[in-house]
Design an enzyme around this catalytic site. Structure first.
Site, mmCIF file in Angstrom:
data_model
loop_
_atom_site.group_PDB
_atom_site.id
_atom_site.type_symbol
_atom_site.label_atom_id
_atom_site.label_comp_id
_atom_site.label_asym_id
_atom_site.label_seq_id
_atom_site.Cartn_x
_atom_site.Cartn_y
_atom_site.Cartn_z
ATOM 1 N N ASP A 147 9.089 5.770 11.612
ATOM 2 C CA ASP A 147 9.026 4.697 12.616
ATOM 3 C C ASP A 147 10.373 4.681 13.345
ATOM 4 O O ASP A 147 11.159 3.736 13.205
ATOM 5 C CB ASP A 147 8.752 3.366 11.928
ATOM 6 C CG ASP A 147 7.403 3.357 11.239
ATOM 7 O OD1 ASP A 147 6.398 3.192 11.924
ATOM 8 O OD2 ASP A 147 7.366 3.570 10.003
ATOM 9 N N ASN A 161 0.850 -1.192 0.000
ATOM 10 C CA ASN A 161 0.000 0.000 0.000
ATOM 11 C C ASN A 161 0.888 1.246 0.000
ATOM 12 O O ASN A 161 0.834 2.095 0.876
ATOM 13 C CB ASN A 161 -0.956 -0.007 1.213
ATOM 14 C CG ASN A 161 -2.071 1.002 1.019
ATOM 15 O OD1 ASN A 161 -2.256 1.897 1.805
ATOM 16 N ND2 ASN A 161 -2.795 0.879 -0.063
ATOM 17 N N LEU A 162 1.704 1.304 -1.037
ATOM 18 C CA LEU A 162 2.843 2.223 -1.050
ATOM 19 C C LEU A 162 2.418 3.674 -1.258
ATOM 20 O O LEU A 162 1.486 3.964 -1.992
ATOM 21 C CB LEU A 162 3.804 1.807 -2.170
ATOM 22 C CG LEU A 162 4.286 0.362 -2.083
ATOM 23 C CD1 LEU A 162 5.203 0.046 -3.252
ATOM 24 C CD2 LEU A 162 4.999 0.088 -0.769
ATOM 25 N N HIS A 163 3.145 4.560 -0.595
ATOM 26 C CA HIS A 163 2.956 6.008 -0.770
ATOM 27 C C HIS A 163 4.338 6.630 -0.966
ATOM 28 O O HIS A 163 5.358 5.906 -1.017
ATOM 29 C CB HIS A 163 2.208 6.611 0.423
ATOM 30 C CG HIS A 163 2.782 6.232 1.757
ATOM 31 N ND1 HIS A 163 4.052 6.628 2.164
ATOM 32 C CD2 HIS A 163 2.290 5.481 2.767
ATOM 33 C CE1 HIS A 163 4.286 6.151 3.363
ATOM 34 N NE2 HIS A 163 3.248 5.436 3.757
ATOM 35 N N GLY A 204 6.321 8.056 0.927
ATOM 36 C CA GLY A 204 7.315 7.718 1.961
ATOM 37 C C GLY A 204 8.072 6.449 1.584
ATOM 38 O O GLY A 204 9.306 6.385 1.676
ATOM 39 N N HIS A 205 7.321 5.433 1.134
ATOM 40 C CA HIS A 205 7.992 4.195 0.690
ATOM 41 C C HIS A 205 8.857 4.468 -0.535
ATOM 42 O O HIS A 205 9.952 3.923 -0.675
ATOM 43 C CB HIS A 205 6.961 3.129 0.293
ATOM 44 C CG HIS A 205 6.065 2.691 1.402
ATOM 45 N ND1 HIS A 205 4.740 3.013 1.460
ATOM 46 C CD2 HIS A 205 6.313 1.923 2.494
ATOM 47 C CE1 HIS A 205 4.191 2.479 2.531
ATOM 48 N NE2 HIS A 205 5.123 1.809 3.183
ATOM 49 N N GLU A 264 12.389 7.022 8.841
ATOM 50 C CA GLU A 264 12.582 7.617 10.174
ATOM 51 C C GLU A 264 11.245 7.889 10.865
ATOM 52 O O GLU A 264 11.225 8.143 12.057
ATOM 53 C CB GLU A 264 13.377 8.919 10.045
ATOM 54 C CG GLU A 264 14.829 8.685 9.682
ATOM 55 C CD GLU A 264 15.657 9.959 9.686
ATOM 56 O OE1 GLU A 264 15.074 11.060 9.816
ATOM 57 O OE2 GLU A 264 16.888 9.845 9.551
HETATM 58 O O1 PAF Z 1 7.582 -0.485 8.642
HETATM 59 C C1 PAF Z 1 6.993 -1.451 8.108
HETATM 60 O O2 PAF Z 1 6.301 -1.306 7.097
HETATM 61 C C2 PAF Z 1 7.099 -2.820 8.739
HETATM 62 O O3 PAF Z 1 7.149 -2.746 10.123
HETATM 63 C C3 PAF Z 1 8.282 -3.636 8.194
HETATM 64 C C4 PAF Z 1 9.617 -2.992 8.516
HETATM 65 C C5 PAF Z 1 8.135 -3.795 6.693
HETATM 66 C C6 PAF Z 1 8.283 -5.034 8.823
HETATM 67 O O4 PAF Z 1 7.101 -5.716 8.543
#
Ligand code: PAF
Length: 280
Positions: free
Chosen positions: A149, A29-31, A33-34, A147
Site C-alpha cells: 500500500d 484476516n492476517l496473511h 504480509g501482515h 509497502e
Molecule cells: O492497511 C490497512 O490494513 C489499513 O488501511 C490500516 C493501515 C490498518 C488502517 O485501517
C-alpha cells in the site's frame, strides 16, 4: 498475549511493559504480509502491539465493509505465535465514540485525491484518521506498514511529519506468492481462473521496470502500454502510473527515486501493486 478491547485496557497493558513499543495496525484476516510487519516490529521493539480494526471510515458506499473477512480467533493465534505482546481489537464505538459521522477527520490533501484516492473518494481521509487515532491510543515508538500500500505509506509518513507525530513510520517490503502476486486479504475474492490472471498485474509492473532500467523515459507511453496489457488480460484498470516515490508527483527526470503503481479490478477483487524504479 494480552487482548485489549478498550483504550484503557491497552494503556494499562502498555504501562506494565517496556519500550520501545512497535505498533502494527491491521484490519485482521492476517496473511504472511501482515506477519512480516509483526516480525519486523518484534525484531526491533521490546513490546509489540498489533491492532485489528475494520475501519468503517475508509470504506466507500458499495465497498466491501460488511463482507470484509473477520477472523479474530485465528488472527489472535497467529499473532501470539509471532511474538505479539498485546492485541488491541476495539469495537467501532470505542474508536468513534462520537459516531462516525461526527468524528474529527484528518486529511492529507496533496495525496488523498490521487491514484487510489481518485477511485475511492474519502478512503484516505478514513485511513489517515484511524492511523492518527491508533498512534494516539498506543503512543508507539515505531509503527509498521506494508509497502504494497505504497500510497498509504507515503500518506501516513506525510501526515506524521505534518502533524509532528513522534512515531517512526517504518515501511516493510511486499510479501508475494510464489508467482509474484502481492499477498492481500482481497485475493480470496478471486475465482481460480481470476487467480491465474491476477499475476499479470505484477508482470506488467516488471515490464515497466525493465523498460525504465533499459533507458525508456517516455513514462506516459509506458503507462499506456501497461494499461492496455492489463485490459487485454481481463482487468478493469483504475490506473497505471509512474510517480516520484516519495511525493507521488509526476516524474521530472531529475534523478529522484521513482515508483510504478497500479490498481485494477478483476471480478470482485480490486488489486493494487507497485515496484521501485531507477535509484531504488
Ligand atoms: O492497511 C490497512 O490494513 C489499513 O488501511 C490500516 C493501515 C490498518 C488502517 O485501517
Amino acid at each position: 498475549m494480552l487482548i485489549a478491547h478498550t483504550i484503557r485496557a491497552l494503556r494499562a497493558g502498555l504501562a506494565e511493559r517496556q519500550g520501545p513499543v512497535g505498533l502494527v495496525p491491521t484490519m485482521g484476516n492476517l496473511h504472511d504480509g501482515h506477519l512480516a510487519l509483526v516480525t519486523a516490529a518484534a525484531d526491533a521493539c521490546r513490546t509489540t502491539v498489533a491492532s485489528i480494526f475494520v475501519n468503517p471510515l475508509q470504506f466507500g458506499a458499495g465497498e466491501d465493509f460488511e463482507d470484509y473477512p473477520r477472523t479474530l480467533d485465528a488472527d489472535a493465534a497467529l499473532l501470539e505465535g509471532h511474538g505479539v505482546d498485546i492485541l488491541f481489537a476495539p469495537g467501532v464505538e470505542e474508536v468513534y465514540p462520537d459516531g462516525r459521522a461526527d468524528t474529527a477527520v484528518i486529511s492529507v490533501p496533496a495525496l488523498s485525491g490521487l491514484l487510489c484516492g481518485a477511485n475511492r473518494p474519502g478512503h484516505f481521509d478514513g485511513v489517515a484518521t484511524v492511523v492518527a487515532k491508533l498512534l494516539n491510543m498506543a503512543r508507539p515508538d515505531r509503527a509498521y506498514f506494508g509497502e504494497k500500500d505504497w500510497q498509504q505509506l507515503v500518506l501516513i509518513r506525510t501526515m506524521a511529519r505534518a502533524l509532528d507525530m513522534t512515531a517512526d513510520i517504518v515501511g516493510v517490503p511486499t510479501v508475494r506468492a510464489a508467482d509474484g502476486l502481492a499477498l492481500s486479504s482481497r485475493n480470496q475474492y478471486l475465482s481460480e481462473d481470476e487467480r491465474r490472471v491476477a499475476v499479470q498485474l505484477h508482470r506488467t509492473l516488471i515490464d515497466i521496470r525493465e523498460a525504465v532500467a533499459g533507458g525508456a523515459r517516455d513514462f506516459g507511453a509506458l503507462e499506456d502500454q501497461g494499461r492496455s496489457a492489463l485490459a487485454t488480460a481481463g482487468f478493469k484498470v483504475d490506473y497505471v502510473a509512474v510517480r516520484d516515490a516519495e511525493t507521488l508527483t509526476e516524474p521530472r527526470n531529475d534523478g529522484r527515486a521513482l515508483r510504478v503503481l497500479a490498481a485494477a479490478r478483476l471480478g470482485r477483487a480490486r488489486l493494487i501493486d507497485n515496484l521501485g524504479l531507477l535509484s531504488e
